[in-house]
Motif scaffolding. Structure first.
Motif, PDB file in Angstrom:
ATOM      1  N   UNK A 237      12.219  -9.614  -1.061  1.00 50.39           N
ATOM      2  CA  UNK A 237      12.335  -8.089  -0.752  1.00 50.39           C
ATOM      3  C   UNK A 237      11.383  -7.099  -0.723  1.00 50.39           C
ATOM      4  N   UNK A 238      10.568  -7.423  -1.339  1.00 54.05           N
ATOM      5  CA  UNK A 238       8.479  -6.697  -1.034  1.00 54.05           C
ATOM      6  C   UNK A 238       9.054  -6.639  -0.018  1.00 54.05           C
ATOM      7  N   UNK A 239       9.100  -7.959   0.130  1.00 55.37           N
ATOM      8  CA  UNK A 239       7.710  -7.888   1.945  1.00 55.37           C
ATOM      9  C   UNK A 239       8.826  -7.552   2.866  1.00 55.37           C
ATOM     10  N   UNK A 240      10.407  -7.527   2.750  1.00 53.48           N
ATOM     11  CA  UNK A 240      11.025  -6.689   3.553  1.00 53.48           C
ATOM     12  C   UNK A 240      10.485  -5.636   3.821  1.00 53.48           C
ATOM     13  N   UNK A 241      10.647  -4.255   2.686  1.00 48.66           N
ATOM     14  CA  UNK A 241      10.169  -3.499   2.631  1.00 48.66           C
ATOM     15  C   UNK A 241       9.224  -3.327   3.537  1.00 48.66           C
ATOM     16  N   UNK A 242       7.192  -3.803   2.977  1.00 50.31           N
ATOM     17  CA  UNK A 242       6.833  -3.438   4.027  1.00 50.31           C
ATOM     18  C   UNK A 242       6.952  -3.531   5.189  1.00 50.31           C
ATOM     19  N   UNK A 243       7.700  -4.730   5.558  1.00 49.93           N
ATOM     20  CA  UNK A 243       7.164  -4.868   6.954  1.00 49.93           C
ATOM     21  C   UNK A 243       8.630  -3.317   7.520  1.00 49.93           C
ATOM     22  N   UNK A 244       9.557  -2.964   7.577  1.00 52.94           N
ATOM     23  CA  UNK A 244      10.296  -1.861   7.630  1.00 52.94           C
ATOM     24  C   UNK A 244       9.416  -0.849   7.786  1.00 52.94           C
ATOM     25  N   UNK A 245       8.474  -1.061   6.854  1.00 55.04           N
ATOM     26  CA  UNK A 245       7.471   0.222   6.955  1.00 55.04           C
ATOM     27  C   UNK A 245       6.143   0.731   7.116  1.00 55.04           C
ATOM     28  N   UNK A 246       6.204  -0.221   7.594  1.00 52.56           N
ATOM     29  CA  UNK A 246       4.970  -1.015   9.047  1.00 52.56           C
ATOM     30  C   UNK A 246       5.480  -0.487  10.521  1.00 52.56           C
ATOM     31  N   UNK A 247       6.767  -1.134  10.919  1.00 46.84           N
ATOM     32  CA  UNK A 247       7.364  -0.333  12.018  1.00 46.84           C
ATOM     33  C   UNK A 247       7.556   1.501  11.911  1.00 46.84           C
ATOM     34  N   UNK A 248       8.053   1.649  10.922  1.00 42.77           N
ATOM     35  CA  UNK A 248       9.066   3.401  10.757  1.00 42.77           C
ATOM     36  C   UNK A 248       7.058   3.987  11.070  1.00 42.77           C
ATOM     37  N   UNK A 249       7.031   4.126  10.141  1.00 40.17           N
ATOM     38  CA  UNK A 249       5.443   4.942  10.370  1.00 40.17           C
ATOM     39  C   UNK A 249       4.537   4.477  11.347  1.00 40.17           C
ATOM     40  N   UNK A 250       4.674   2.950  12.010  1.00 38.03           N
ATOM     41  CA  UNK A 250       3.769   2.892  13.187  1.00 38.03           C
ATOM     42  C   UNK A 250       4.623   4.072  14.202  1.00 38.03           C
TER      43      UNK A 250
END
Length: 293
Positions: A237-250
């Protein structure tokens, strides 16, 4: 007034006790009770120390080794008690308890400082606010700006140690010269941080070979992004959240887009990974602090 009436009134006046006398009486009673308790405690302490060579079992003797790294043995403890009065034992126990509490407080505060020593607050950009809902009615058509300029990309960096370790998004910059800005962002995210950035602890939560379709589309200011199955593979779950945040913020930081609809294997997803992490229909920037190098 007759003699009998005067006698009755006189006796009634004598029965009235002033308030000050009542308080004095109550004070005397409490003082006497306290004095009795002190005498009982002293008598118990004296009884416990009358037998030479035996360990005292008084209540205060249980605190004889609190706060000491090398507790006294029962033999040395009984010898010291033979030389000390009961009041001295009580004072010593109180001092040791206070010392123990102060030591515990200093240790806990030093642990908190050391855990955050690698996470300085001044490195962070203020928390990003959630986007406000737009006005009702048809949204204006948003065109992507592909003009050259500086691109902000977001990767990861971990701070803290042990169970207090936590990830932060790290803002890095890339120079964009020409082409499609969305595809350039996805390509740079897949490449990950440079070797110099890696030496500073920057990591990439996204898969090394993340597949993405070049055929994206924009509808009412929302980007339809098509990714391969590797995006959600092998992540909790934590790594998936980080992946989504990387995509969305960038993507959202470098465009006027309002959000992202995520598609995997051609189907829009509302949950990710084997854990079934739920995600909203339209992804936005999750509020979090951003670190800068």
């Amino acid at each position: 007034m007759g003699k009998s009436e005067k006698a009755v009134s006189g006796s009634a006046e004598n029965c009235i006790v002033p308030e000050s006398d009542k308080l004095k009486s109550l004070l005397y009673i409490l003082t006497g009770a306290l004095f009795v308790l002190v005498l009982l405690d002293k008598s118990m302490g004296n009884k416990n120390t009358t037998s030479p060579g035996q360990e005292s079992h008084s209540f205060f003797s249980k605190f004889n080794t609190i706060g000491k790294t090398n507790p006294l043995s029962p033999t040395s403890s009984s010898e010291n008690k033979g030389k000390q009065t009961h009041e001295q034992v009580m004072d010593q126990a109180e001092d040791e308890i206070l010392t123990e509490l102060m030591q515990n407080g200093e240790n806990s505060s030093s642990e908190e400082l050391s855990s955050d020593s690698n996470d300085p607050e001044e490195m962070f950009i203020p928390i990003v606010e959630m986007p406000k809902p737009g006005p009702t009615g048809p949204s204006p058509k948003i065109r992507l700006d592909h003009s050259p300029g500086e691109i902000k990309l977001y990767f990861l960096k971990f701070y803290g140690r042990g169970n207090k370790s936590h990830s932060r998004l790290v803002q890095l910059k890339r120079k964009f010269d020409h082409g499609d800005k969305i595809l350039f962002i996805l390509k740079e995210l897949t490449k990950g941080p440079s070797s110099d950035e890696k030496t500073q602890g920057v990591l990439n939560a996204l898969p090394n070979r993340m597949e993405y379709s070049k055929e994206y589309s924009v509808e009412n200011g929302v980007l339809k992004l098509y990714l391969g199955p590797d995006f959600e593979a092998g992540a909790g779950p934590e790594l998936l959240k980080d992946r989504v945040d990387q995509i969305c913020y960038s993507i959202l930081e470098n465009s006027e887009l309002r959000g992202i609809r995520l598609f995997i294997n051609g189907k829009q997803v509302r949950s990710l990974g084997g854990v079934g992490l739920p995600i909203p229909e339209v992804l936005t920037k999750n509020p979090r602090k951003i670190a800068t190098l």
